[in-house]
Design a protein around this motif. Sequence first.
Motif, PDB file in Angstrom:
ATOM      1  N   THR A  23       0.834  -1.205   0.000  1.00  0.00           N
ATOM      2  CA  THR A  23       0.000   0.000   0.000  1.00  0.00           C
ATOM      3  C   THR A  23       0.864   1.248   0.000  1.00  0.00           C
ATOM      4  OG1 THR A  23      -1.763  -1.194   1.142  1.00  0.00           O
ATOM      5  CG2 THR A  23      -1.869   1.217   1.186  1.00  0.00           C
ATOM      6  N   LEU A  24       1.883   1.288   0.856  1.00  0.00           N
ATOM      7  CA  LEU A  24       2.774   2.449   0.898  1.00  0.00           C
ATOM      8  C   LEU A  24       3.421   2.698  -0.458  1.00  0.00           C
ATOM      9  CD1 LEU A  24       4.367   4.666   2.443  1.00  0.00           C
ATOM     10  CD2 LEU A  24       6.102   2.914   2.897  1.00  0.00           C
ATOM     11  N   LEU A  25       3.930   1.649  -1.079  1.00  0.00           N
ATOM     12  CA  LEU A  25       4.697   1.785  -2.320  1.00  0.00           C
ATOM     13  C   LEU A  25       3.826   1.716  -3.578  1.00  0.00           C
ATOM     14  CD1 LEU A  25       7.706  -0.430  -1.208  1.00  0.00           C
ATOM     15  CD2 LEU A  25       7.589   2.077  -1.252  1.00  0.00           C
ATOM     16  N   ASN A  26       2.544   1.473  -3.407  1.00  0.00           N
ATOM     17  CA  ASN A  26       1.595   1.423  -4.530  1.00  0.00           C
ATOM     18  C   ASN A  26       1.868   0.301  -5.521  1.00  0.00           C
ATOM     19  OD1 ASN A  26      -0.456   3.319  -4.186  1.00  0.00           O
ATOM     20  ND2 ASN A  26       0.854   4.987  -4.860  1.00  0.00           N
ATOM     21  N   ARG A  27       2.433  -0.806  -5.046  1.00  0.00           N
ATOM     22  CA  ARG A  27       2.676  -1.929  -5.956  1.00  0.00           C
ATOM     23  C   ARG A  27       3.120  -3.181  -5.203  1.00  0.00           C
ATOM     24  NH1 ARG A  27       8.358  -2.092  -7.754  1.00  0.00           N
ATOM     25  NH2 ARG A  27       9.473  -0.364  -6.792  1.00  0.00           N
ATOM     26  N   LYS A  28       3.036  -4.284  -5.890  1.00  0.00           N
ATOM     27  CA  LYS A  28       3.486  -5.571  -5.357  1.00  0.00           C
ATOM     28  C   LYS A  28       5.018  -5.595  -5.338  1.00  0.00           C
ATOM     29  CE  LYS A  28      -0.582  -7.794  -5.407  1.00  0.00           C
ATOM     30  NZ  LYS A  28      -1.248  -7.993  -4.150  1.00  0.00           N
ATOM     31  N   PRO A  29       5.606  -6.505  -4.568  1.00  0.00           N
ATOM     32  CA  PRO A  29       7.067  -6.624  -4.547  1.00  0.00           C
ATOM     33  C   PRO A  29       7.615  -7.009  -5.921  1.00  0.00           C
ATOM     34  CG  PRO A  29       6.081  -7.889  -2.762  1.00  0.00           C
ATOM     35  CD  PRO A  29       4.961  -7.438  -3.638  1.00  0.00           C
ATOM     36  N   ASP A  30       8.853  -6.620  -6.174  1.00  0.00           N
ATOM     37  CA  ASP A  30       9.536  -7.010  -7.399  1.00  0.00           C
ATOM     38  C   ASP A  30      10.114  -8.414  -7.302  1.00  0.00           C
ATOM     39  OD1 ASP A  30       9.358  -4.511  -8.956  1.00  0.00           O
ATOM     40  OD2 ASP A  30      10.529  -3.694  -7.302  1.00  0.00           O
ATOM     41  N   PHE A  31      10.384  -8.869  -6.079  1.00  0.00           N
ATOM     42  CA  PHE A  31      11.072 -10.140  -5.901  1.00  0.00           C
ATOM     43  C   PHE A  31      10.678 -10.725  -4.551  1.00  0.00           C
ATOM     44  CE2 PHE A  31      15.343 -12.252  -4.974  1.00  0.00           C
ATOM     45  CZ  PHE A  31      15.132 -13.319  -5.829  1.00  0.00           C
ATOM     46  N   ILE A  32      10.247 -11.981  -4.560  1.00  0.00           N
ATOM     47  CA  ILE A  32       9.965 -12.713  -3.323  1.00  0.00           C
ATOM     48  C   ILE A  32      10.749 -14.022  -3.432  1.00  0.00           C
ATOM     49  CG2 ILE A  32       8.208 -13.800  -1.861  1.00  0.00           C
ATOM     50  CD1 ILE A  32       6.165 -11.851  -3.017  1.00  0.00           C
ATOM     51  N   PRO A  33      11.987 -14.043  -2.918  1.00  0.00           N
ATOM     52  CA  PRO A  33      12.831 -15.220  -3.088  1.00  0.00           C
ATOM     53  C   PRO A  33      12.417 -16.423  -2.243  1.00  0.00           C
ATOM     54  CG  PRO A  33      13.953 -13.594  -1.747  1.00  0.00           C
ATOM     55  CD  PRO A  33      12.682 -12.958  -2.229  1.00  0.00           C
ATOM     56  N   HIS A  34      11.747 -16.158  -1.126  1.00  0.00           N
ATOM     57  CA  HIS A  34      11.303 -17.239  -0.245  1.00  0.00           C
ATOM     58  C   HIS A  34      10.276 -16.684   0.736  1.00  0.00           C
ATOM     59  CE1 HIS A  34      13.879 -15.528   2.900  1.00  0.00           C
ATOM     60  NE2 HIS A  34      14.837 -15.465   1.977  1.00  0.00           N
ATOM     61  N   GLU A  35       9.647 -17.581   1.474  1.00  0.00           N
ATOM     62  CA  GLU A  35       8.646 -17.165   2.453  1.00  0.00           C
ATOM     63  C   GLU A  35       9.283 -16.262   3.512  1.00  0.00           C
ATOM     64  OE1 GLU A  35       5.793 -19.366   5.700  1.00  0.00           O
ATOM     65  OE2 GLU A  35       6.185 -20.386   3.800  1.00  0.00           O
ATOM     66  N   GLY A  36       8.547 -15.234   3.916  1.00  0.00           N
ATOM     67  CA  GLY A  36       9.032 -14.337   4.963  1.00  0.00           C
ATOM     68  C   GLY A  36       9.947 -13.234   4.470  1.00  0.00           C
ATOM     69  N   PHE A  37       9.951 -12.974   3.157  1.00  0.00           N
ATOM     70  CA  PHE A  37      10.892 -11.998   2.610  1.00  0.00           C
ATOM     71  C   PHE A  37      10.340 -11.444   1.297  1.00  0.00           C
ATOM     72  CE2 PHE A  37      14.826 -10.495   0.714  1.00  0.00           C
ATOM     73  CZ  PHE A  37      15.573 -10.082   1.808  1.00  0.00           C
TER      74      PHE A  37
END
Length: 129
Positions: A23-37
Amino acid sequence: MFYEMTVQIRVPDMKEGQKWYETLLNRKPDFIPHEGFAEWELIPGCWLQVAEGTPSNGSGPIRLGVVDIEETRERVVRELKVEQFELCSREDVPVRWGTFSDPWGNRLGLFEYVSEDDKNERTESVLKK
């Protein structure tokens, strides 16, 4: 020579933390390498990492440059229910800034160049890289 940087923020609940930062950044993450990150590349070579864990007490703030601090502040207050977010300025400082906290106590902030010339010059130089 340094060519990239990462800054990590920890949140106790990754699901809530990722949603808040999306919400703060107005977008989904660019990279989710593993759970919890999760990671967002904010500008080329500059990554914000959100990791599940115990938040660091007293660190920050991490300030993000914006084009319109008033508009962004209003959105952050409205969408993220941030209560304390005062804007500051000083005659001898070329930016206006404000600091706030996420729900876990991580200190964040925004800044905006006061001079339109400075703002345009800086955004052009960053976007060229």
